[in-house]
Design a protein around this motif. Structure first.
Motif, short mmCIF file in Angstrom:
data_model
loop_
_atom_site.label_atom_id
_atom_site.label_comp_id
_atom_site.label_asym_id
_atom_site.label_seq_id
_atom_site.Cartn_x
_atom_site.Cartn_y
_atom_site.Cartn_z
N VAL A 242 28.41 40.19 48.19
CA VAL A 242 27.26 40.25 47.29
C VAL A 242 27.49 39.37 46.06
O VAL A 242 28.54 39.43 45.42
N ASN A 243 26.52 38.53 45.75
CA ASN A 243 26.47 37.73 44.52
C ASN A 243 27.65 36.77 44.40
O ASN A 243 27.66 35.72 45.05
N ASP A 244 28.66 37.09 43.60
CA ASP A 244 29.79 36.18 43.41
C ASP A 244 30.88 36.37 44.45
O ASP A 244 31.90 35.70 44.41
N LYS A 245 30.67 37.30 45.39
CA LYS A 245 31.64 37.48 46.47
C LYS A 245 31.41 36.36 47.49
O LYS A 245 30.28 36.06 47.87
N VAL A 246 32.49 35.76 47.93
CA VAL A 246 32.42 34.57 48.78
C VAL A 246 32.45 34.94 50.26
O VAL A 246 31.59 34.55 51.04
N VAL A 247 33.47 35.68 50.66
CA VAL A 247 33.63 36.10 52.06
C VAL A 247 34.39 37.41 52.11
O VAL A 247 35.05 37.81 51.14
N CYS B 14 38.31 29.98 44.33
CA CYS B 14 38.12 31.39 44.67
C CYS B 14 39.35 32.21 44.34
O CYS B 14 40.45 31.67 44.19
N LEU B 15 39.16 33.52 44.25
CA LEU B 15 40.24 34.48 44.06
C LEU B 15 40.12 35.60 45.07
O LEU B 15 39.00 36.00 45.44
N VAL B 16 41.25 36.12 45.54
CA VAL B 16 41.26 37.27 46.43
C VAL B 16 41.44 38.52 45.59
O VAL B 16 42.34 38.59 44.75
N GLU B 17 40.59 39.51 45.80
CA GLU B 17 40.66 40.73 45.01
C GLU B 17 41.80 41.63 45.48
O GLU B 17 42.45 41.37 46.50
N ALA B 18 42.00 42.72 44.76
CA ALA B 18 43.15 43.58 44.99
C ALA B 18 43.15 44.23 46.37
O ALA B 18 44.22 44.62 46.87
N ASP B 19 41.98 44.36 47.01
CA ASP B 19 41.95 44.99 48.33
C ASP B 19 42.52 44.08 49.42
O ASP B 19 42.69 44.50 50.57
N GLY B 20 42.84 42.84 49.07
CA GLY B 20 43.44 41.92 50.04
C GLY B 20 42.45 41.26 50.97
O GLY B 20 42.84 40.41 51.78
N TRP B 21 41.19 41.60 50.85
CA TRP B 21 40.16 41.04 51.72
C TRP B 21 39.07 40.30 50.93
O TRP B 21 38.79 39.15 51.20
N THR B 22 38.47 40.99 50.01
CA THR B 22 37.30 40.45 49.31
C THR B 22 37.67 39.21 48.50
O THR B 22 38.61 39.24 47.70
N VAL B 23 36.92 38.14 48.72
CA VAL B 23 37.13 36.88 48.00
C VAL B 23 35.91 36.65 47.10
O VAL B 23 34.77 36.84 47.53
N ARG B 24 36.16 36.27 45.85
CA ARG B 24 35.05 36.01 44.93
C ARG B 24 35.25 34.65 44.28
O ARG B 24 36.34 34.07 44.30
N THR B 25 34.17 34.14 43.69
CA THR B 25 34.27 32.88 42.97
C THR B 25 35.09 33.09 41.70
O THR B 25 34.98 34.12 41.04
N LYS B 26 35.90 32.12 41.36
CA LYS B 26 36.77 32.24 40.19
C LYS B 26 35.97 32.27 38.90
O LYS B 26 36.34 32.96 37.93
N ASP B 27 34.86 31.54 38.86
CA ASP B 27 34.07 31.44 37.63
C ASP B 27 32.89 32.40 37.58
O ASP B 27 32.09 32.37 36.64
#
Length: 329
Positions: A141-146, A282-295
């Motif tokens: 959703v939104n700034d989440k990439v994959v 991009c950055l990977v979030e703490a759950d190890g799966w969710t990727v979001r845009t860095k900015d």
């Protein structure tokens, strides 16, 4: 589709030799022997790891991405016929979930809707349990990439959501994605979604025998950047068949024309560029799966499964007419 995008839309899509959308047979070479699934080799510039393993079988060097040696499995006509069915089923499930993506609906509800349909068809969700992934869908959703994990998050008016769906039927996987708006969305979000869809079609049109990966990637990157968007580097397309992720690795940026693997009949691959409104990082979030845009910028993705035939690309992930969305997705 807005006027400025229509002006630059692909003439080849409507041309006699353009993309083929039929569900008929497709030509191909004999399949190679089955091989063991690839291991988790995904790397990021900041060295964090994503467990959605095989979608990123590349190493990063100061000069850019270095692809790992490929062992491409060419598909026979019979195998492509089976793959077409799994792709069709995944496409149907994806659009059922997309229709349900309205304000007030949770991501877990979307996931349940897709899983129920897939299992009712005698198939299984490709993603669920894959390297421990908990969902049938990836919901970003939104700034989440994959690779967004379906959660209790309730969709809000103005959100955009990339929904990625995989289904395994008769031993073959389908894997397809689209991005939709939730209720009324901003013009910025609408243009991003439309451009991401067209970028996918630009890539597909360049999947013809004799062309190379670099030809396709350069076309996609140029198309996106000329319109002010960036193309995500780390997450790429892949081969598709008996395994969810097979060779070849299909990148969409930082390539050179005339380089990379040569497109050949019998290849079955995914075309799935990801476009961001800001930086491609991009950055990977703490759950190890969710990727979001860095900015924090918005991100959108579309994905089709295609077979390369002697006559050009055939899109395999076409839904049945009754499942198509109102805007033609």
């Amino acid at each position: 589709m807005s006027a400025d995008l229509q002006e630059h839309a692909l003439p080849a899509l409507a041309a006699p030799g353009g993309l083929r959308w039929n569900r008929g047979g497709s030509r191909g070479n004999a399949a190679t022997a089955d091989e063991e699934p690839r291991q988790d080799r995904c790397h990021h510039r900041d060295r964090r790891r994503s467990r959605h393993a095989d979608i990123l079988p590349i190493d990063w060097s100061p000069r850019g991405p270095v692809l790992i040696r490929e062992q491409i499995r060419y598909k026979s006509k019979k195998e492509i016929d089976k793959l077409r069915e799994s792709c069709r089923l995944a496409a149907n499930a994806l659009r059922i979930a997309a229709r349900a993506a309205r304000p007030g609906v949770s991501l877990l509800e979307l996931d349940k809707i897709a899983e129920t349909y897939i299992r009712q068809q005698g198939a299984t969700p490709s993603f669920k349990g894959y390297h421990g992934f908990p969902g049938t869908l990836c919901t970003s959703v939104n700034d989440k990439v994959v690779h967004g994990i379906p959660s209790k998050y309730v969709l809000q008016e103005g959100d955009i959501i990339a929904i990625d769906c995989g289904a395994k039927l008769d031993g073959f996987h389908g894997d397809t994605c689209l991005t939709v708006g939730v209720g009324k969305i901003t013009e910025e979000a609408r243009m991003l979604i439309q451009t991401a869809q067209l970028a996918m079609f630009v890539g597909i049109e360049h999947c013809r025998p004799g062309l190379r990966l670099g030809d396709m990637a350069c076309a996609v990157q140029s198309f996106a950047e000329e319109r002010g968007y960036s193309v995500v580097r780390e997450y790429i397309g892949h081969g598709l068949g008996r395994d969810l992720h097979e060779d070849p690795q299909v990148v969409f940026a930082e390539q050179k024309v005339g380089t990379g693997f040569r497109m050949e009949p019998g290849m079955t691959i995914t075309i799935e560029p990801i476009l961001n409104t800001g930086s491609h990082k991009c950055l990977v979030e703490a759950d190890g799966w969710t990727v979001r845009t860095k900015d924090g910028g918005l991100s959108a993705q579309f994905e089709h499964d295609i077979a390369i035939t002697r006559n050009g690309p055939e899109i395999l992930s076409i839904p049945d007419p009754e499942f198509e969305l109102e805007d033609g997705l």
